[in-house]
Scaffold this motif. Structure first.
Motif, mmCIF file in Angstrom:
data_model
loop_
_atom_site.group_PDB
_atom_site.id
_atom_site.type_symbol
_atom_site.label_atom_id
_atom_site.label_comp_id
_atom_site.label_asym_id
_atom_site.label_seq_id
_atom_site.Cartn_x
_atom_site.Cartn_y
_atom_site.Cartn_z
ATOM 1 N N SER A 199 0.021 11.586 -9.821
ATOM 2 C CA SER A 199 -0.964 12.674 -9.766
ATOM 3 C C SER A 199 -0.298 14.029 -9.918
ATOM 4 C CB SER A 199 -1.735 12.637 -8.444
ATOM 5 O OG SER A 199 -2.477 11.468 -8.346
ATOM 6 N N ALA A 200 0.853 14.198 -9.289
ATOM 7 C CA ALA A 200 1.566 15.476 -9.393
ATOM 8 C C ALA A 200 2.007 15.731 -10.832
ATOM 9 C CB ALA A 200 2.771 15.485 -8.458
ATOM 10 N N TRP A 242 0.825 -1.202 0.000
ATOM 11 C CA TRP A 242 0.000 0.000 0.000
ATOM 12 C C TRP A 242 0.859 1.251 0.000
ATOM 13 C CZ3 TRP A 242 0.547 3.556 3.818
ATOM 14 C CH2 TRP A 242 1.136 3.126 5.010
ATOM 15 N N LEU A 243 2.021 1.184 0.656
ATOM 16 C CA LEU A 243 2.909 2.341 0.691
ATOM 17 C C LEU A 243 3.467 2.632 -0.705
ATOM 18 C CD1 LEU A 243 4.370 4.523 2.327
ATOM 19 C CD2 LEU A 243 6.184 2.857 2.759
ATOM 20 N N SER A 244 3.880 1.589 -1.416
ATOM 21 C CA SER A 244 4.417 1.800 -2.763
ATOM 22 C C SER A 244 3.325 2.299 -3.711
ATOM 23 C CB SER A 244 5.073 0.533 -3.301
ATOM 24 O OG SER A 244 4.159 -0.530 -3.316
ATOM 25 N N TYR A 245 2.106 1.770 -3.580
ATOM 26 C CA TYR A 245 0.996 2.261 -4.400
ATOM 27 C C TYR A 245 0.685 3.721 -4.080
ATOM 28 C CZ TYR A 245 -0.227 -2.410 -6.131
ATOM 29 O OH TYR A 245 -0.220 -3.621 -6.750
ATOM 30 N N SER A 246 0.695 4.069 -2.818
ATOM 31 C CA SER A 246 0.409 5.449 -2.406
ATOM 32 C C SER A 246 1.443 6.416 -2.948
ATOM 33 C CB SER A 246 0.366 5.554 -0.877
ATOM 34 O OG SER A 246 -0.663 4.778 -0.353
ATOM 35 N N LEU A 247 2.703 6.034 -2.832
ATOM 36 C CA LEU A 247 3.766 6.904 -3.348
ATOM 37 C C LEU A 247 3.688 7.040 -4.869
ATOM 38 C CD1 LEU A 247 6.800 5.809 -1.138
ATOM 39 C CD2 LEU A 247 5.563 7.984 -1.073
ATOM 40 N N PHE A 248 3.439 5.926 -5.544
ATOM 41 C CA PHE A 248 3.306 5.971 -7.002
ATOM 42 C C PHE A 248 2.158 6.886 -7.404
ATOM 43 C CE2 PHE A 248 1.209 4.503 -10.874
ATOM 44 C CZ PHE A 248 2.237 4.662 -11.783
ATOM 45 N N PHE A 249 1.009 6.735 -6.746
ATOM 46 C CA PHE A 249 -0.151 7.551 -7.088
ATOM 47 C C PHE A 249 0.105 9.026 -6.807
ATOM 48 C CE2 PHE A 249 -4.261 9.551 -6.191
ATOM 49 C CZ PHE A 249 -4.876 9.325 -7.411
#
Length: 167
Positions: A14-15, A3-10
């Protein structure tokens, strides 16, 4: 850990997406830009549909699709309008309110009760938005919020995130 890697990727994706959209939207109406993004994404959606197969649909599916389509269209146009009239540095922090809206609507519509940690996370999000303009606190305790939301693009993006919280 996943979940951490997905959150960072997103967050990174997004940016970049917001910055690219900001560059591309200059001189184009938000409605036209929205239609162009739909048109460009259509071939990819068709390929994915052919690969994954066409599922069976019910009448409820089409009703939900129609309502969600209206909401998402309004949200996307407001998003592009916000990008076209305001600085990215002003509107990007507003996206942190999306989890707040999701939690509120999940509680109201799906009867999902927020845990203490979720409520703490929301408080941190709101505090972070407040601290963005804390330098204007001398004019009043709520001035950081009123200063942030006085920008028209921020208002549009706030409504966008409210709609996305529903959909």
């Amino acid at each position: 850990l996943m979940w951490l890697s997905y959150s960072l990727f997103f967050a990174i994706w997004s940016a970049f997406a917001m910055l690219i959209a900001k560059k591309l939207i200059k001189g184009i109406s938000p409605v036209l830009f929205f239609l162009l993004t739909l048109l460009l994404s259509l071939p990819f959606m068709i390929v994915l549909l052919l690969i994954s197969g066409i599922p069976k649909f019910t009448a409820d599916f089409f009703i939900i699709l129609f309502v969600a389509g209206i909401f998402d269209t309004i949200a996307a146009i407001l998003y592009y309008k916000a990008l076209s009239i305001s600085e990215v540095s002003l509107i990007a922090p507003i996206s942190s309110f999306n989890p707040v809206f999701v939690l509120i609507f999940a509680s109201l519509l799906l009867h999902e009760n927020p845990t203490f940690l979720k409520l703490l996370g929301i408080a941190i999000i709101v505090l972070g938005s407040y601290l963005l303009n804390v330098s204007s606190i001398r004019s009043g305790i709520l001035k950081p919020f009123t200063k942030l939301f006085s920008d028209k693009g921020v208002q549009f993006f706030f409504i966008t995130n409210l709609i996305w919280g529903i959909t």
